[in-house]
Design an enzyme around this catalytic site. Structure first.
Site, PDB file in Angstrom:
ATOM      1  N   CYS A  12       0.842  -1.204   0.000  1.00 30.50           N
ATOM      2  CA  CYS A  12       0.000   0.000   0.000  1.00 30.50           C
ATOM      3  C   CYS A  12       0.880   1.258   0.000  1.00 30.50           C
ATOM      4  O   CYS A  12       1.537   1.553  -0.977  1.00 30.50           O
ATOM      5  CB  CYS A  12      -0.955  -0.042   1.193  1.00 30.50           C
ATOM      6  SG  CYS A  12      -2.246   1.211   1.140  1.00 30.50           S
ATOM      7  N   HIS A  34      -3.515  -5.740   1.019  1.00 29.88           N
ATOM      8  CA  HIS A  34      -2.815  -5.948   2.289  1.00 29.88           C
ATOM      9  C   HIS A  34      -2.720  -7.405   2.703  1.00 29.88           C
ATOM     10  O   HIS A  34      -3.584  -7.893   3.438  1.00 29.88           O
ATOM     11  CB  HIS A  34      -3.541  -5.173   3.398  1.00 29.88           C
ATOM     12  CG  HIS A  34      -3.360  -3.701   3.302  1.00 29.88           C
ATOM     13  ND1 HIS A  34      -2.387  -3.024   3.991  1.00 29.88           N
ATOM     14  CD2 HIS A  34      -4.025  -2.772   2.568  1.00 29.88           C
ATOM     15  CE1 HIS A  34      -2.465  -1.728   3.701  1.00 29.88           C
ATOM     16  NE2 HIS A  34      -3.441  -1.546   2.838  1.00 29.88           N
ATOM     17  N   GLU A  55      -0.792  -8.598   4.916  1.00 26.89           N
ATOM     18  CA  GLU A  55      -0.526  -8.737   6.367  1.00 26.89           C
ATOM     19  C   GLU A  55      -1.808  -8.765   7.185  1.00 26.89           C
ATOM     20  O   GLU A  55      -1.787  -9.145   8.353  1.00 26.89           O
ATOM     21  CB  GLU A  55       0.401  -7.599   6.839  1.00 26.89           C
ATOM     22  CG  GLU A  55      -0.261  -6.253   7.102  1.00 26.89           C
ATOM     23  CD  GLU A  55      -0.600  -5.461   5.850  1.00 26.89           C
ATOM     24  OE1 GLU A  55      -0.598  -6.058   4.746  1.00 26.89           O
ATOM     25  OE2 GLU A  55      -0.899  -4.255   5.964  1.00 26.89           O
TER      26      GLU A  55
END
EC number: 6.3.5.3
Lengths: 87, 234
Positions: free
Chosen positions: B87, B204, B206
């Protein structure tokens, strides 16, 4: 004191949705006849001391490396004479 | 002995803690790095996390790119250090010219937050080797400036050389995570450099490493297991 103006615009081939949104609003305001709007950024740099060629060259480097991302944007650098005259 | 993976915190980083957690879940050791500190603490890889570093002032990632830590990251990435930008981290990598092209505001002018379907287009990078080529994954996406742009020459080069790492699955119901969420050219969600050590993407991974959070799957975990395997086997 002198003012140096750096104008930054998206490259012409890159879509500018902000400019398009502005353009689409114009007819609602009764403003006809504008076929396209592109929105950019203007930086006004107040320079201490004289704006000589060396200073302009440094500002050009600054614009190229930082104020604009030349992958997606074009820029111009100019000295604004009027700011001096007003004072 | 496990791999040590650095996570940089910039002023305005949001996802540094989640990224550290994802690294830990994968079995590696997260190491906190600080934007003002050039010292990378001899980490084996670096993640630039999501957020709005320096408020996204000027352009997303433009000011962070000149932070002290980035001097070291840029220098070492060019020498082969694995670097992942997620990002805002992806935006920083394009601003640093470690990856080609640039990031601009979403074409619809709104912040977007949703679960997004992607296809892994290059499973041969340091960060994607635990995926299957062509695998479809579902991970969260949240951004304002997620529109990937590049000139025609760069796009052709990315496509010809297999440097598109992830592509949005453009066709299907938005409710189901399909569609190009931001007007990115060629539906590009993420790219890699030629060496495959530097990868950036907008969505994302994560946030999708445990079944209880994110999309309810662990589709993001292979980013972190990929790099761990690479480093441990190196």
């Amino acid at each position: 004191m002198a003012r140096v103006v750096v104008d930054v615009m998206l490259k012409p081939e890159i879509l500018d949705p902000q400019g398009q949104a502005v353009q689409r609003a114009l007819p609602r305001l009764g403003f006809e006849g504008i076929s396209d709007v592109r929105q950019g950024k203007r930086f006004e740099l107040e320079v201490e001391g004289p704006v000589d060629e060396a200073t302009l060259a440094r500002i050009h480097d600054l614009a190229e490396s930082f104020l604009a991302n030349t992958v997606i944007e074009n820029f111009t650098v100019r000295v604004e004479e009027a700011a001096e005259a007003v004072k | 002995m496990t791999a040590r993976i650095g996570v940089v915190t910039f002023p305005g980083s949001l996802d540094d803690r989640d990224t550290q957690r994802a690294i830990r879940v994968a079995g590696a050791e997260p190491v906190a790095l600080w934007h003002k500190d050039k010292d990378l603490k001899q980490v084996d890889a670096v993640v630039l996390p999501g957020g709005f570093s320096y408020g996204d002032y000027l352009r997303a990632g433009a000011i962070s790119r000149f932070s002290p830590v980035m001097e070291s990251v840029i220098e070492q990435a060019r020498a082969g250090l694995p670097v992942l930008g997620i990002c805002n981290g992806f935006q920083i990598l394009t601003e640093a010219h470690l990856l080609p092209g640039g990031m601009l505001g979403n074409d619809h002018l709104h912040f977007i937050c949703r679960d997004q379907k992607l296809r892994v287009e290059n499973a041969d990078t340091a960060w994607t080797s635990d995926y299957e080529q062509g695998q479809e994954i579902h991970i969260p996406l949240k951004n304002m400036d997620g529109r990937y742009v590049a000139d025609r020459y760069t796009l052709d080069k990315l496509e010809a050389e297999g440097l598109v790492a992830f592509r949005y699955l453009a066709h299907g119901e938005a409710d189901d995570g399909y569609g190009n969420p931001n007007g990115s050219l060629n539906d590009i969600a993420g790219i890699t450099n030629e060496a495959g050590n530097v990868v950036g993407l907008m969505p994302h991974p994560e946030h999708a490493v445990e079944p209880l959070i994110g999309t309810g799957r662990t589709d993001g975990l292979p980013f972190f297991t990929s790099i761990l395997k690479k480093l441990v086997n190196a």
